[in-house]
Design a protein around this motif. Structure first.
Motif, PDB file in Angstrom:
ATOM      1  N   SER A 107      72.606 133.878  15.047  1.00  0.00           N
ATOM      2  CA  SER A 107      71.135 133.780  15.396  1.00  0.00           C
ATOM      3  C   SER A 107      70.346 134.380  14.345  1.00  0.00           C
ATOM      4  O   SER A 107      69.351 134.021  13.728  1.00  0.00           O
ATOM      5  N   ILE A 108      70.631 135.855  13.749  1.00  0.00           N
ATOM      6  CA  ILE A 108      69.893 136.333  12.955  1.00  0.00           C
ATOM      7  C   ILE A 108      70.093 135.884  11.358  1.00  0.00           C
ATOM      8  O   ILE A 108      69.167 135.696  10.643  1.00  0.00           O
ATOM      9  N   GLN A 109      71.167 135.087  11.149  1.00  0.00           N
ATOM     10  CA  GLN A 109      71.186 134.444   9.817  1.00  0.00           C
ATOM     11  C   GLN A 109      70.446 133.351   9.819  1.00  0.00           C
ATOM     12  O   GLN A 109      69.786 133.027   8.774  1.00  0.00           O
ATOM     13  N   LYS A 110      70.226 132.488  11.015  1.00  0.00           N
ATOM     14  CA  LYS A 110      69.315 131.430  11.022  1.00  0.00           C
ATOM     15  C   LYS A 110      67.954 131.953  10.903  1.00  0.00           C
ATOM     16  O   LYS A 110      67.121 131.321  10.184  1.00  0.00           O
ATOM     17  N   TYR A 111      67.878 132.889  11.482  1.00  0.00           N
ATOM     18  CA  TYR A 111      66.072 133.377  11.338  1.00  0.00           C
ATOM     19  C   TYR A 111      66.119 133.857   9.692  1.00  0.00           C
ATOM     20  O   TYR A 111      64.842 133.399   9.080  1.00  0.00           O
ATOM     21  N   TYR A 112      67.044 134.402   9.268  1.00  0.00           N
ATOM     22  CA  TYR A 112      66.793 134.884   7.763  1.00  0.00           C
ATOM     23  C   TYR A 112      66.710 133.442   6.793  1.00  0.00           C
ATOM     24  O   TYR A 112      65.905 133.673   5.967  1.00  0.00           O
ATOM     25  N   ALA A 113      67.259 132.552   7.161  1.00  0.00           N
ATOM     26  CA  ALA A 113      67.329 131.483   6.681  1.00  0.00           C
ATOM     27  C   ALA A 113      65.946 130.323   7.032  1.00  0.00           C
ATOM     28  O   ALA A 113      66.067 129.119   6.430  1.00  0.00           O
ATOM     29  N   ASP A 114      65.252 130.971   7.976  1.00  0.00           N
ATOM     30  CA  ASP A 114      64.015 130.207   8.129  1.00  0.00           C
ATOM     31  C   ASP A 114      64.148 129.024   9.029  1.00  0.00           C
ATOM     32  O   ASP A 114      63.432 128.156   9.166  1.00  0.00           O
ATOM     33  N   GLN A 115      65.245 128.954   9.692  1.00  0.00           N
ATOM     34  CA  GLN A 115      65.723 127.863  10.781  1.00  0.00           C
ATOM     35  C   GLN A 115      65.107 128.152  12.059  1.00  0.00           C
ATOM     36  O   GLN A 115      64.642 127.126  12.559  1.00  0.00           O
ATOM     37  N   ILE A 116      64.801 129.409  12.340  1.00  0.00           N
ATOM     38  CA  ILE A 116      64.172 129.533  13.740  1.00  0.00           C
ATOM     39  C   ILE A 116      63.150 130.812  13.331  1.00  0.00           C
ATOM     40  O   ILE A 116      63.322 131.463  12.389  1.00  0.00           O
ATOM     41  N   ASP A 117      62.106 131.017  14.128  1.00  0.00           N
ATOM     42  CA  ASP A 117      61.262 132.212  13.947  1.00  0.00           C
ATOM     43  C   ASP A 117      61.618 133.383  14.894  1.00  0.00           C
ATOM     44  O   ASP A 117      62.688 133.301  15.437  1.00  0.00           O
ATOM     45  N   SER A 118      60.994 134.470  14.974  1.00  0.00           N
ATOM     46  CA  SER A 118      61.314 135.526  15.795  1.00  0.00           C
ATOM     47  C   SER A 118      61.278 135.448  17.181  1.00  0.00           C
ATOM     48  O   SER A 118      62.100 135.870  17.820  1.00  0.00           O
ATOM     49  N   ALA A 119      60.386 134.319  17.475  1.00  0.00           N
ATOM     50  CA  ALA A 119      60.405 134.025  19.069  1.00  0.00           C
ATOM     51  C   ALA A 119      61.689 133.112  19.327  1.00  0.00           C
ATOM     52  O   ALA A 119      62.418 133.342  20.323  1.00  0.00           O
TER      53      ALA A 119
END
Lengths: 317, 287, 412
Positions: C385-397
């Motif tokens: 999940s945090i890799q997705k976040y860093y790759a801008d696939q998801i936001d912090s919410a």
């Protein structure tokens, strides 16, 4: 055999002789069955104890709530583990990814392995040294594999891209969803082509020099020789190698762990990694067993289909 | 004459192509070897460059931590005995399976084949549990499969069956029947037919089977790590464990350890491959 | 034919010879000791040899395997037969719960009396002390002191995320800096350690995280975790997005590519091996104004309760010797570099270790709650999940939502 049979049988139908003959044949058949059995007995002994017994226990475990330690006290839970395995989206995804990987490996490893074998079986100088060089990558596994290739992809590629101004082609492949797949394939081919080569060399060597020379005298072009003489005779080697590549690729764990560890964001997780993590990270040992059994069944169907397909093309000597 | 020239030209082109291809291997291997001489600091600041000082410091340190000679002895015993047994047992079985064309023998063959697809992780704990129950007596002279070299050898043989039978099977099928039949007429029984006529003819594939099994078992880490516990029994790969922490890896020692691990196999390969070729020649003369 | 038999015979003889080995004295209690930190293995061997020499009735044999293989080997040892599994084994993190049934109570050891209450969380299950921590470790932001002072930044002033962000803005312009803050990509580094800040800063984390597991609330409902996610948004653009390995992260820090790294005291040895020419130190990660270092107990040593009575007793004797005796203390500090978890025990030298000891001494610590309150498998799912976040696939919410879902799935 037939002749002697006839000569014996020609005189007046002597049922006594016939009976004895039947008996003799049966005895011989029994004896040959016994010899056959004795020849495979040692293999079966080792194999059954080391492979079959644990595998069958593993299957039994998959129907229980076994917790990874002693089996005593585990309860049967029927198909529960299989149900959870199927409903695990990550598992299904890893399954598909493994197939994609295995297909690419099947084609590339064999193409390159066979070409290498042809190259080092020809009359070129230094072929012995070349052979040794090509098979070396097979000896490099695990974390060291990651050390080399992570460096190549994450640093060398980035630098190459900068120097050549080709950032579109050379960047850190490992962290890119699409190219991470190809980075796994490249490392896999790099590691396994030499292994396939060794088997192809054995196949090429077994083709008698008569055949090779005869075709050369015929003046057939190299392409024709390859297509009409070499390839048909090499089908057994192809059968073996394709099966090996397929089964290795489908069971791949080392490269997966060393290179991408499933990332970026879980997109490159292969089945073996999923099974291993189910057991050791998520602590669901019985579910991991169920996943392994499912996986086994599916790859068995596919690979036996493949073996059947190619072995039908084999030319029997 | 022109033919000769042609083939020399061809072989030179071949050699050039071969060496260019070999760069794909030599490159990464260069990275291993060159970094095995560097300090940890230099390894990560400059992976491709020449070491600041060339010393065999890390090799001797790695050899010492690995108890290299003792580990080498263990590896030689374990891999050597395993492979000799695999070759003898698998060739016999494959010959019998290939020559007896019944449904039963085909089913057996496919069973050997199919089990190659079992992921090792799925059998590993049941395997250790099962062999842990093979135990007689106690103390230093007890018979036990876990924590003994012969236990690991036994398991190696079992795991080696499928691949080796598979390889032999394909080869036996392509060997002509005539010689075996003439041996039968000479009054040889199956046993001596096999060892005197068939087995010598299998030499090229035997060498190949031996090479592949040596490669498979020499580098094996997972199974030996589960079977061998006593430090004195460690094989070469097991003894490199010192260098691999969970996060903290001593790369210079690990790389030196790897080089020392694979050198014996490369020597073995260089020696063994001669027999592939001489075996073919022998076959050609007889055939 | 004959050759084959000669070879076979030779092989059999070899096999027989190779199995023979010397007998042992029967009055000596033999125990085995397996632990996961390979970096201390050879020093530990020295310590064990010293013990064996000085204690006649006991012989300790040190076993080991590579770090990534340790859990597998230990699991198979116990699955095969707990009685023959290692007498002393090291254990840390969420795995502790699985092995609890094999852990003998250690409340009656000398070392237990010296273990302060605030360090017992990870090693006490159901009022039973099941492990003796080998050491205390801590993590936070390791900063390059020279670089900070050149940029006119006082590390002590970085006590809020806004202060940190404005420091990052300055540091980003320093020549040679790729990113002001570097993370490593391994599951524990990119996710578990970092996420622990948000979880551990909640005063009722245990109760609240359990409610996430049962689906009564989500992670976004826990204020300190929501704060952690908001702060992550602020620092995200200044990080390296966790794309490099631990080795590369520390090497990058040593080479001045990162002004700070999110790492622990264990990195000191590596930084020193890289022979850096600047000073460095620890500050807490100031999410929500936090001023505490994340301090916890490193791997703890447990005694196998299925080993024989004598073996268990011998194991306790050894551990007490290692932790409390003068010789043992000396070894622990000087050879093994353990920051003591026990009161009144000698501490090692070194700037990161000293600063952990200082924070621990003044009570400015938050715990490592992932050891006790994260479901197993969160390292795998959290990393995804945090890799997705860093790759801008998801936001912090989206990140908190995915983590909450995984929490429910993995909660047992």
């Amino acid at each position: 055999m037939n002749d002697s049979n006839n000569t014996v049988a020609r005189p007046l139908a002597d049922t006594d002789i016939r009976q004895r003959l039947e008996l003799y044949k049966k005895k011989k058949a029994r004896r040959s069955r016994l010899t056959f059995f004795l020849f495979i007995l040692p293999a079966l002994l080792f194999f059954a104890n080391v492979v079959l017994v644990p595998f069958i226990s593993g299957i039994v475990y998959s129907f229980t709530d076994w917790g990874g330690f002693s089996f005593a006290g585990s309860q049967f839970t029927g198909l529960e583990n299989y149900r959870t395995a199927f409903s695990d989206a990550r598992f299904v995804q890893s399954f598909l990814f493994s197939f994609k990987y295995a297909f690419a490996m099947l084609v590339l490893v064999n193409l390159i392995g066979f070409s290498l074998a042809l190259l080092v079986s020809s009359k070129i100088k230094t072929k012995n040294v070349l052979r040794s060089i090509y098979f070396m990558p097979n000896m490099i596994g695990g974390l060291i594999l990651g050390f080399i290739w992570q460096f190549i992809f994450s640093k060398l590629f980035v630098q190459l891209g900068e120097v050549l101004g080709a950032e579109g082609a050379f960047f850190n492949w490992i962290i890119d969803e699409r190219m991470a797949f190809w980075s796994l394939v490249i490392v896999g081919v790099w590691q396994q082509a030499g292994y396939a080569m060794i088997i192809y060399i054995a196949g090429l060597q077994s083709i008698s020099t008569d055949v090779k020379e005869a075709s050369q005298i015929d003046g057939a072009s190299w392409g024709r020789q390859l297509r009409h003489i070499l390839l048909p005779l090499m089908v057994p080697s192809f059968t073996i190698n394709m099966f090996l590549t397929l089964s290795k690729a489908l069971k791949e764990y080392d490269i997966n762990l060393a290179l991408t560890n499933g990332g970026p964001y879980g997109t490159t997780e292969m089945v073996a990694m999923n099974v291993f993590q189910t057991a050791y990270r998520f602590n669901d040992f019985a579910e991991a067993q169920a996943k392994a059994v499912l996986f086994f069944l599916v790859i068995m169907v596919i690979t036996l289909f493949q073996v059947n397909l190619t072995s039908r093309r084999e030319v029997s000597a | 004459m022109s033919d000769m020239k042609m083939s020399t030209k061809k072989s030179i082109t071949g050699a050039i192509v071969g060496w260019i291809l070999s760069l794909m291997v030599i490159g990464p291997v260069y990275i291993i070897v060159i970094n095995s001489f560097k300090t940890r600091g230099q390894i990560f600041s400059d992976q491709l460059g020449w070491p600041e000082v060339f010393s065999f410091e890390f090799y001797s340190a790695a050899a010492k931590q690995m108890s290299y000679l003792n580990s080498l002895k263990n590896s030689l015993i374990i891999v050597g005995i395993s492979v000799v047994f695999i070759v003898l047992i698998a060739s016999m079985a494959a010959w019998a399976l290939a020559r007896r064309n019944t449904r039963g023998s085909r089913i057996l063959f496919y069973m050997f084949l199919a089990t190659m697809l079992i992921p090792f992780q799925a059998v590993m704990i049941p395997l250790i549990q099962y062999f842990n129950s093979w135990r007689l007596g106690s103390g230093d002279f007890a018979f036990k499969m876990i924590d003994s070299r012969y236990g690991l050898i036994f398991m190696n043989i079992g795991f080696g069956m499928s691949l080796s039978i598979f390889l032999y099977y394909g080869f036996v099928k392509s060997v002509p029947l005539e010689m075996e039949e003439s041996a039968k007429i000479d009054g040889c029984n199956q046993w001596s037919t096999f060892w005197q006529v068939v087995f010598p003819n299998l030499l090229p594939i035997t060498v190949t089977v031996a090479i592949l099994n040596v490669i498979n078992y020499w580098n094996d880490y997972l199974l030996p790590s589960l079977v061998l516990r006593k430090p004195a029994l460690r094989t070469i790969p097991l003894s490199t464990f010192f260098f691999f922490g969970e996060f903290n890896i001593q790369w210079n020692l690990a790389l030196a350890g790897l080089v020392m691990t694979i050198i014996p196999v490369i020597i073995f390969y260089l020696l063994a491959q001669r027999y592939i070729i001489s075996g073919v020649m022998a076959g050609a003369v007889k055939g | 034919m004959k050759k084959v038999f000669v070879v076979m015979a030779l092989v059999l003889v070899l096999a027989l010879v190779s199995t023979a080995c010397g007998g042992g004295k029967s009055d000596v209690v033999k125990i085995t000791f397996m632990q996961s930190k390979t970096e201390i293995q050879s020093d530990l061997q020295t310590v064990v040899d010293d013990f064996n020499e000085k204690n006649e009735g006991i012989e300790v044999e040190l076993l080991g395997t590579s770090g990534d293989n340790y859990a597998t080997v230990l699991q198979s040892n116990f699955a095969a037969d707990p009685a023959t599994a290692p007498t002393i084994f090291s254990m840390s993190g969420p795995d502790t719960v699985n092995f609890e049934k094999f852990m003998a109570p250690l409340d009656d050891t000398e070392a237990a009396k010296l273990l302060p209450d605030n360090l017992k969380d990870a090693v006490v299950i159901d009022d039973k002390l099941i492990g003796l921590p080998s050491a205390v470790e801590g993590y936070g932001l390791i900063y390059n002191a020279d670089m900070l002072s050149d940029a006119g930044i006082d590390p002590a002033s970085l006590n809020s995320i806004d202060a940190l962000v404005s420091a990052f803005e300055k540091l980003a312009t320093v020549e040679g800096v790729d990113a002001p803050l570097g993370f490593a990509k391994e599951n524990y580094f990119i996710f578990i350690h970092f996420f622990n800040w948000g979880a551990a800063l909640d005063p009722d984390y245990s109760e609240n995280l359990a409610k996430v597991g049962t689906g009564e609330q989500t992670l976004a409902d826990i204020p300190s975790i929501k704060q952690w996610a908001d702060d992550l948004d602020k620092i995200k653009e200044f990080t390296n997005k966790g794309l490099v390995s631990y080795d590369d992260q520390v090497a990058g820090f040593s080479a001045g590519k990162y002004a700070m790294i999110h790492q622990g005291v264990w990195a000191q040895q590596v930084i020193d091996q890289n022979e850096v020419e600047f000073d460095y130190g620890f500050i807490p990660y100031p999410t929500g104004g936090n001023d505490k270092l994340a301090v916890g107990t490193a791997t703890a040593w447990s005694v196998n309760n299925e080993a024989s009575e004598e073996q268990q007793k011998a194991a306790k004797t050894f551990l007490d010797w290692l932790i409390t005796s003068d010789e043992g203390q000396k070894h622990s500090a000087d050879l093994l570099n353990f920051i003591p978890a026990y009161t009144g025990v000698k501490a090692p030298a070194g700037n990161l270790t000293e600063s952990v000891a200082e924070y621990a001494g003044s009570g400015k610590t938050v715990g490592w709650v992932y050891n006790t309150d994260f479901p197993s498998g969160m390292d795998v799912d959290g990393t995804t999940s945090i890799q997705k976040y860093y790759a801008d696939q998801i936001d912090s919410a989206g990140l908190l939502q995915e983590l909450s879902d995984a929490w429910v799935k993995n909660y047992k």
